[in-house]
Design a protein around this motif. Structure first.
Motif, PDB file in Angstrom:
ATOM      1  N   GLN A  49      -1.623  -2.474 -13.925  1.00 54.68           N
ATOM      2  CA  GLN A  49      -1.904  -2.786 -12.528  1.00 54.68           C
ATOM      3  C   GLN A  49      -2.539  -1.572 -11.849  1.00 54.68           C
ATOM      4  OE1 GLN A  49      -1.422  -5.826 -11.239  1.00 54.68           O
ATOM      5  NE2 GLN A  49      -0.713  -6.469 -13.247  1.00 54.68           N
ATOM      6  N   PRO A  50      -3.551  -1.812 -11.010  1.00 45.32           N
ATOM      7  CA  PRO A  50      -4.112  -0.687 -10.254  1.00 45.32           C
ATOM      8  C   PRO A  50      -3.075  -0.205  -9.247  1.00 45.32           C
ATOM      9  CG  PRO A  50      -5.037  -2.761  -9.503  1.00 45.32           C
ATOM     10  CD  PRO A  50      -4.173  -3.064 -10.696  1.00 45.32           C
ATOM     11  N   PRO A  51      -3.197   1.033  -8.792  1.00 41.93           N
ATOM     12  CA  PRO A  51      -2.231   1.525  -7.811  1.00 41.93           C
ATOM     13  C   PRO A  51      -2.274   0.650  -6.567  1.00 41.93           C
ATOM     14  CG  PRO A  51      -4.028   3.105  -8.150  1.00 41.93           C
ATOM     15  CD  PRO A  51      -4.229   1.978  -9.105  1.00 41.93           C
ATOM     16  N   GLU A  52      -1.120   0.526  -5.957  1.00 40.24           N
ATOM     17  CA  GLU A  52      -1.046  -0.333  -4.772  1.00 40.24           C
ATOM     18  C   GLU A  52      -1.834   0.291  -3.634  1.00 40.24           C
ATOM     19  OE1 GLU A  52       2.674  -1.884  -3.424  1.00 40.24           O
ATOM     20  OE2 GLU A  52       3.470  -1.928  -5.453  1.00 40.24           O
ATOM     21  N   ALA A  53      -2.584  -0.559  -2.952  1.00 32.14           N
ATOM     22  CA  ALA A  53      -3.346  -0.111  -1.789  1.00 32.14           C
ATOM     23  C   ALA A  53      -2.374   0.028  -0.617  1.00 32.14           C
ATOM     24  CB  ALA A  53      -4.429  -1.124  -1.448  1.00 32.14           C
ATOM     25  N   PRO A  54      -2.658   0.973   0.282  1.00 35.03           N
ATOM     26  CA  PRO A  54      -1.783   1.089   1.438  1.00 35.03           C
ATOM     27  C   PRO A  54      -1.836  -0.203   2.246  1.00 35.03           C
ATOM     28  CG  PRO A  54      -3.743   2.459   1.711  1.00 35.03           C
ATOM     29  CD  PRO A  54      -3.780   1.874   0.331  1.00 35.03           C
ATOM     30  N   GLU A 149      -2.291   2.698  13.157  1.00 32.21           N
ATOM     31  CA  GLU A 149      -1.964   1.723  12.106  1.00 32.21           C
ATOM     32  C   GLU A 149      -0.838   0.776  12.496  1.00 32.21           C
ATOM     33  OE1 GLU A 149       0.249   5.415  11.775  1.00 32.21           O
ATOM     34  OE2 GLU A 149      -1.898   5.096  11.630  1.00 32.21           O
ATOM     35  N   THR A 150      -0.052   1.136  13.517  1.00 33.87           N
ATOM     36  CA  THR A 150       1.025   0.238  13.956  1.00 33.87           C
ATOM     37  C   THR A 150       0.541  -0.796  14.963  1.00 33.87           C
ATOM     38  OG1 THR A 150       1.729   1.617  15.823  1.00 33.87           O
ATOM     39  CG2 THR A 150       2.700   2.120  13.660  1.00 33.87           C
TER      40      THR A 150
END
Length: 177
Positions: A49-54, A149-150
């Motif tokens: 699996q590719p690293p999880e995206a933020p 981002e919130t």
């Protein structure tokens, strides 16, 4: 003839022994090198699996946001985020003895409504309008902002210019309703 055969056989034997001693010895037989047992390939596992995206940033919270520039002459006081969080249909501001070019303005408060709203794209927006002056050049007012981002905090810059010359500029911050 017997006399001749025995000495001949003796010579042949002696020569054979001499040559046998000169002949290279055959090397001792070396045992074969053992080969390690082969391991069957591992059964196929789950695909890597590719690293999880933020996580994607939260959309800005809808409603009226209170803003502050920290400047005494120009106050970007509030703006409204549309119910679907994709635009800004309304914003409020005021001028207090604001001088730009040959004109000084005091306006206790004004609200601009825009349809279609100023778009929010990728968490950012630009509000740009022209403040018409009765005397002197018109003012170009530009407010740029970005939501965190919130989706509950925004900040940015503002600039007011006349005839292409910046009169004042600064920063602002806002909180969600």
């Amino acid at each position: 003839m017997k006399k001749f055969i025995i000495p001949l056989l003796t010579v042949v034997m002696v020569v054979s022994i001499i040559f046998a001693g000169c002949a290279p010895a055959t090397p001792p037989e070396t045992p074969p090198i053992p080969t390690p047992p082969t391991t069957p390939p591992a059964p196929p596992g789950p695909a890597e699996q590719p690293p999880e995206a933020p996580p994607a940033p939260a959309p800005p919270k809808p409603g009226e946001w209170n803003a502050a520039t920290g400047a005494s002459e120009f106050e970007f006081t509030s703006f409204t985020v549309s119910p679907d969080s994709t635009g800004i249909p309304e914003m409020s501001y005021s001028f207090r003895e604001f001088k730009c070019g040959p004109t000084t303005v005091t306006a206790p408060g004004a609200t601009i409504k825009r349809s279609p709203p100023w778009p929010i794209t990728g968490g950012q927006f630009t509000i740009d309008w022209v403040e018409r002056m009765e005397y002197g050049p018109d003012w170009d007012v530009v407010i740029q902002g970005k939501f965190d981002e919130t989706g509950t905090h925004a900040s940015g810059t503002w600039e007011i210019s006349a005839d292409g010359t910046t009169c004042q500029e600064g920063t602002w911050e806002a909180s969600a309703p």
